[in-house]
Design a protein around this motif. Sequence first.
Motif, short mmCIF file in Angstrom:
data_model
loop_
_atom_site.label_atom_id
_atom_site.label_comp_id
_atom_site.label_asym_id
_atom_site.label_seq_id
_atom_site.Cartn_x
_atom_site.Cartn_y
_atom_site.Cartn_z
N UNK A 278 -56.36 -22.33 39.06
CA UNK A 278 -57.56 -22.79 38.35
C UNK A 278 -58.25 -21.60 37.68
N UNK A 279 -58.35 -20.50 38.40
CA UNK A 279 -58.99 -19.31 37.82
C UNK A 279 -58.20 -18.78 36.62
N UNK A 280 -56.89 -18.77 36.72
CA UNK A 280 -56.05 -18.30 35.61
C UNK A 280 -56.23 -19.20 34.40
N UNK A 281 -56.25 -20.50 34.63
CA UNK A 281 -56.44 -21.45 33.52
C UNK A 281 -57.82 -21.25 32.89
N UNK A 282 -58.86 -21.10 33.70
CA UNK A 282 -60.20 -20.88 33.17
C UNK A 282 -60.28 -19.56 32.39
N UNK A 283 -59.62 -18.54 32.90
CA UNK A 283 -59.60 -17.25 32.19
C UNK A 283 -58.91 -17.39 30.84
N UNK A 284 -57.79 -18.10 30.81
CA UNK A 284 -57.09 -18.32 29.54
C UNK A 284 -57.95 -19.10 28.55
N UNK A 285 -58.69 -20.07 29.05
CA UNK A 285 -59.59 -20.85 28.17
C UNK A 285 -60.66 -19.94 27.58
N UNK A 286 -61.25 -19.08 28.41
CA UNK A 286 -62.28 -18.15 27.92
C UNK A 286 -61.68 -17.21 26.88
N UNK A 287 -60.47 -16.71 27.13
CA UNK A 287 -59.82 -15.81 26.16
C UNK A 287 -59.51 -16.52 24.85
N UNK A 288 -59.05 -17.77 24.92
CA UNK A 288 -58.80 -18.53 23.70
C UNK A 288 -60.10 -18.79 22.93
N UNK A 289 -61.17 -19.10 23.66
CA UNK A 289 -62.47 -19.28 23.01
C UNK A 289 -62.95 -17.97 22.37
N UNK A 290 -62.68 -16.85 23.03
CA UNK A 290 -63.06 -15.55 22.48
C UNK A 290 -62.31 -15.28 21.17
N UNK A 291 -61.01 -15.56 21.15
CA UNK A 291 -60.22 -15.36 19.93
C UNK A 291 -60.74 -16.26 18.82
N UNK A 292 -61.02 -17.52 19.14
CA UNK A 292 -61.56 -18.45 18.14
C UNK A 292 -62.92 -17.97 17.63
N UNK A 293 -63.75 -17.47 18.53
CA UNK A 293 -65.07 -16.97 18.13
C UNK A 293 -64.93 -15.74 17.23
N UNK A 294 -63.98 -14.87 17.53
CA UNK A 294 -63.74 -13.69 16.68
C UNK A 294 -63.34 -14.12 15.27
N UNK A 295 -62.43 -15.07 15.17
CA UNK A 295 -61.98 -15.54 13.85
C UNK A 295 -63.12 -16.23 13.10
N UNK A 296 -63.86 -17.08 13.81
CA UNK A 296 -64.98 -17.78 13.19
C UNK A 296 -66.03 -16.79 12.71
N UNK A 297 -66.37 -15.84 13.57
CA UNK A 297 -67.37 -14.83 13.24
C UNK A 297 -66.95 -14.01 12.02
#
Length: 172
Positions: A6-25
Amino acid sequence: MDIQTVRIIQTLIVLLLLIAAHLFTKNVVKSFLKKFKFTAQRRKLTIRIINLLLSIVALVFISAIWGVRQSQMAVFISSVMAVLGIAFVAQWSLLSNITAGLILFFNHPLKIGDHIKVIEKDFVIEGTINDITFFFVHIKTVNREKISIANNIFLQKNISIVLHKEEHGIQP
């Protein structure tokens, strides 16, 4: 599903959101700053600062996912704040130059391409600002000399802006 998965999946979700936020920004901030006619260097620096802040927020979320206690986080944040506080006071530290570079970027009327005079006690440096980096302001004199002045020293000098770049047609 065990807690580690569960922690690994949550970490991957946060990292994917970070990448999306970088591109959006990158796209939104670039177009927003172009509208206000910021130079390419200032747009890049602004995007870097926003991405750094997004990365810090992601790091906080990831550390919360992995169970870092709030007291440990408070010690870390207070240590970072102490280092930044020293950077504002220390005259010759690298952090002082970076902090001064950010102040020059956001609060100083100078721009790349401006023709300036740096007024010293014994002599005057006159030239055009070629670049403002994290550590130095680069000036090209009328004699084609290239002079670099540390940002924290540059903030302490008396500066006279002879011509803004818009007034004499220099493009960055």
